[in-house]
Design an enzyme around this catalytic site. Structure first.
Site, PDB file in Angstrom:
ATOM      1  N   LYS A 234       0.397   3.827   3.234  1.00  0.00           N
ATOM      2  CA  LYS A 234      -0.168   5.100   3.686  1.00  0.00           C
ATOM      3  C   LYS A 234      -0.795   4.964   5.082  1.00  0.00           C
ATOM      4  O   LYS A 234      -0.154   4.423   5.962  1.00  0.00           O
ATOM      5  CB  LYS A 234      -1.160   5.608   2.642  1.00  0.00           C
ATOM      6  CG  LYS A 234      -0.657   5.525   1.185  1.00  0.00           C
ATOM      7  CD  LYS A 234       0.388   6.552   0.854  1.00  0.00           C
ATOM      8  CE  LYS A 234       1.059   6.322  -0.501  1.00  0.00           C
ATOM      9  NZ  LYS A 234       0.161   6.205  -1.645  1.00  0.00           N
TER      10      LYS A 234
ATOM     11  N   TYR B 277      -5.173   8.203  -8.598  1.00  0.00           N
ATOM     12  CA  TYR B 277      -3.729   8.195  -8.390  1.00  0.00           C
ATOM     13  C   TYR B 277      -2.995   8.092  -9.721  1.00  0.00           C
ATOM     14  O   TYR B 277      -3.292   7.229 -10.553  1.00  0.00           O
ATOM     15  CB  TYR B 277      -3.375   7.006  -7.488  1.00  0.00           C
ATOM     16  CG  TYR B 277      -1.920   6.922  -7.113  1.00  0.00           C
ATOM     17  CD1 TYR B 277      -1.297   7.967  -6.441  1.00  0.00           C
ATOM     18  CD2 TYR B 277      -1.172   5.803  -7.421  1.00  0.00           C
ATOM     19  CE1 TYR B 277       0.040   7.887  -6.099  1.00  0.00           C
ATOM     20  CE2 TYR B 277       0.166   5.710  -7.072  1.00  0.00           C
ATOM     21  CZ  TYR B 277       0.771   6.763  -6.411  1.00  0.00           C
ATOM     22  OH  TYR B 277       2.089   6.673  -6.072  1.00  0.00           O
TER      23      TYR B 277
ATOM     24  N   ASP C  41     -10.068   1.601  -4.960  1.00  0.00           N
ATOM     25  CA  ASP C  41      -8.796   1.945  -4.330  1.00  0.00           C
ATOM     26  C   ASP C  41      -9.145   2.709  -3.057  1.00  0.00           C
ATOM     27  O   ASP C  41      -9.600   3.849  -3.095  1.00  0.00           O
ATOM     28  CB  ASP C  41      -7.931   2.792  -5.276  1.00  0.00           C
ATOM     29  CG  ASP C  41      -6.562   3.111  -4.679  1.00  0.00           C
ATOM     30  OD1 ASP C  41      -6.443   3.117  -3.442  1.00  0.00           O
ATOM     31  OD2 ASP C  41      -5.619   3.378  -5.449  1.00  0.00           O
TER      32      ASP C  41
ATOM     33  N   ARG D  52       8.365 -17.576  -2.041  1.00  0.00           N
ATOM     34  CA  ARG D  52       7.570 -16.772  -2.985  1.00  0.00           C
ATOM     35  C   ARG D  52       6.096 -17.187  -2.971  1.00  0.00           C
ATOM     36  O   ARG D  52       5.240 -16.465  -3.419  1.00  0.00           O
ATOM     37  CB  ARG D  52       8.165 -16.845  -4.401  1.00  0.00           C
ATOM     38  CG  ARG D  52       7.462 -15.960  -5.417  1.00  0.00           C
ATOM     39  CD  ARG D  52       8.283 -15.678  -6.682  1.00  0.00           C
ATOM     40  NE  ARG D  52       9.058 -16.804  -7.132  1.00  0.00           N
ATOM     41  CZ  ARG D  52       8.556 -17.883  -7.755  1.00  0.00           C
ATOM     42  NH1 ARG D  52       7.270 -17.964  -8.039  1.00  0.00           N
ATOM     43  NH2 ARG D  52       9.362 -18.868  -8.111  1.00  0.00           N
TER      44      ARG D  52
HETATM   45  C1  LIG Z   1       0.287   5.609  -2.941  1.00  0.00           C
HETATM   46  C2  LIG Z   1      -0.914   5.159  -3.645  1.00  0.00           C
HETATM   47  C3  LIG Z   1      -0.888   4.007  -4.435  1.00  0.00           C
HETATM   48  C4  LIG Z   1       0.380   3.215  -4.684  1.00  0.00           C
HETATM   49  O1  LIG Z   1       0.885   2.670  -3.514  1.00  0.00           O
HETATM   50  P1  LIG Z   1       2.442   2.298  -3.303  1.00  0.00           P
HETATM   51  O2  LIG Z   1       2.431   1.608  -1.986  1.00  0.00           O
HETATM   52  O3  LIG Z   1       3.218   3.587  -3.345  1.00  0.00           O
HETATM   53  O4  LIG Z   1       2.834   1.404  -4.430  1.00  0.00           O
HETATM   54  C5  LIG Z   1      -2.075   3.611  -5.044  1.00  0.00           C
HETATM   55  N1  LIG Z   1      -3.212   4.318  -4.890  1.00  0.00           N
HETATM   56  C6  LIG Z   1      -3.260   5.438  -4.152  1.00  0.00           C
HETATM   57  C7  LIG Z   1      -4.545   6.177  -4.025  1.00  0.00           C
HETATM   58  C8  LIG Z   1      -2.111   5.894  -3.509  1.00  0.00           C
HETATM   59  O5  LIG Z   1      -2.172   7.015  -2.790  1.00  0.00           O
END
Ligand SMILES: *Cc1c(COP(=O)(O)O)cnc(C)c1O
Length: 367
Positions: A193, A98, A168, A46
């Protein structure tokens, strides 16, 4: 070294005679540690893992800071909130970012006494509500509306007021745009993504240039336990090598599809920051190297949008975005975003663009 070389090479240890080019994944819950544990680089799964270390070493070079990998993008969002916000603090965030990030702020963090202020990404509207804030959260291009704000300008104004700035960067990836170089304190991304781009894992990371914040992020990860799986970290590092190949192709395809959509009378509200006619284009060209794989547009209503999606043969209906496979969805089916019922989030993959154009055209013809 240029970014295109870094994505291929970063984090790969020096080659040694007879050793494999890339190291394999290390699966470990615990490590052999006798006596004083501070003498051992690895102790317990961890806290650390050599496969995370390699992935983070690669991200350090790309981000220009210290990166900390997390189990998901949301674990990374929660880490930034968690290390910066205390009861009574003010978080300024986009009203159009998001959905789950807003849910986390309005839910658990607001319940703990954090004041959450929101304003739109377009027009840098968050500037108007910075007074007394602790953390300015930006998301550009925003998901799913693809609005863009000026990171360097907002960060400069926020820093004059001692406000921390987080971006982000999921939609663009660090290859498309470098938040730390533009002045942000935190560069966060969902690596689920476009960064990894194969629709086969969930992962996230946060990078910062401040060693103290990096330590706090690592402590948060250890204590909350939002740790990445070694296999995911290994797959992510492997996928980084093709990031520029994928993104170049995806963005070129996305621009062609956006251009085609401008010619269709069924389509309104088309957004792609790479289109010269897009309202976000002037800022996007200043701060982005690639405009991203996502195009959004609006069809007349829910029925027409569903018919379009069901008529696509090649484009797969799925949530998420940034993969080598082209996907699309009617975003309003989830709720939570201020968008029309016929809003389509279209994530462009690496297929031959002629096949994609043909598929989109024949699906639009059914409307
Ligand atoms: C998908 C997404 C997240 C969250 O990511 P996960 O890997 O699904 O937890 C955060 N910010 C944006 C802009 C996203 O598209």
């Amino acid at each position: 070294m240029r970014m295109g070389t870094k994505v291929v090479r970063a984090g790969i240890p020096p080659t040694r005679q007879g050793e494999p080019f890339a190291t394999g994944v290390t699966f470990a819950g615990t490590y052999h540690v006798a006596g004083d544990p501070t003498t051992s680089p690895y102790t317990y799964g961890r806290y650390h893992n050599p496969t995370w270390t390699q992935y983070e070493t690669a991200l350090n070079q790309l981000e220009g800071g210290q990166a900390v990998a997390f189990a998901s993008g949301m674990a990374a969002v929660a880490a930034v909130f968690g290390v910066s916000l205390r009861p009574g603090d003010v978080l300024v965030m986009p009203s159009d970012c998001y959905y789950t990030s807003r849910l986390l702020a309005d839910g658990f963090f607001a319940e703990m006494g954090v004041e959450v202020r929101k304003a739109s990404t377009a027009g840098n509207a968050q500037l108007q509500c910075l007074e007394g804030a602790k953390l300015l959260w930006l998301e550009t291009p925003s998901n799913p509306g693809l609005e863009v704000c000026d990171i360097a300008m907002l960060a400069a104004v926020a820093h004059e007021q001692n406000i921390l700035v987080a971006v982000d960067n999921t939609t663009a990836t660090v290859l498309g745009q470098e938040p730390l170089a533009l002045g942000a304190d935190f560069s966060m991304a969902s690596d689920t993504k476009a960064l990894t781009g194969h629709s086969d894992l969930i992962l996230g990371h946060v990078a910062t240039r401040d060693p103290n914040l990096a330590d706090r992020l690592r402590s948060w990860r250890t204590q909350i336990g939002a740790v990445p799986g070694p296999m995911e970290a290994w797959l992510a590092h492997r996928s980084l090598a093709t990031l520029e190949l994928r993104l170049e192709r995806q963005c070129r395809n996305a621009l062609e599809i956006a251009r085609f959509l401008t010619t269709r009378r069924e389509v309104t509200g088309l957004r792609y920051p790479g289109l010269p006619s897009d309202p976000a284009h002037p800022i996007a060209t200043r701060q982005m190297r690639y405009f991203g794989p996502v195009v959004s547009f609006v069809l007349a209503d829910e029925v027409r949008a569903d018919r379009f999606l069901n008529s696509c043969q090649l484009v797969t209906q799925a949530t998420s975005f940034g993969s080598v496979h082209t996907t699309a969805e009617r975003r309003a089916r989830w709720g939570g975003d201020d968008i029309p019922p016929g809003f389509i989030r279209f994530s462009v993959g690496c297929e031959d663009v002629n096949d994609l154009l043909h598929d989109v055209e024949q699906a639009l013809d059914t409307l």
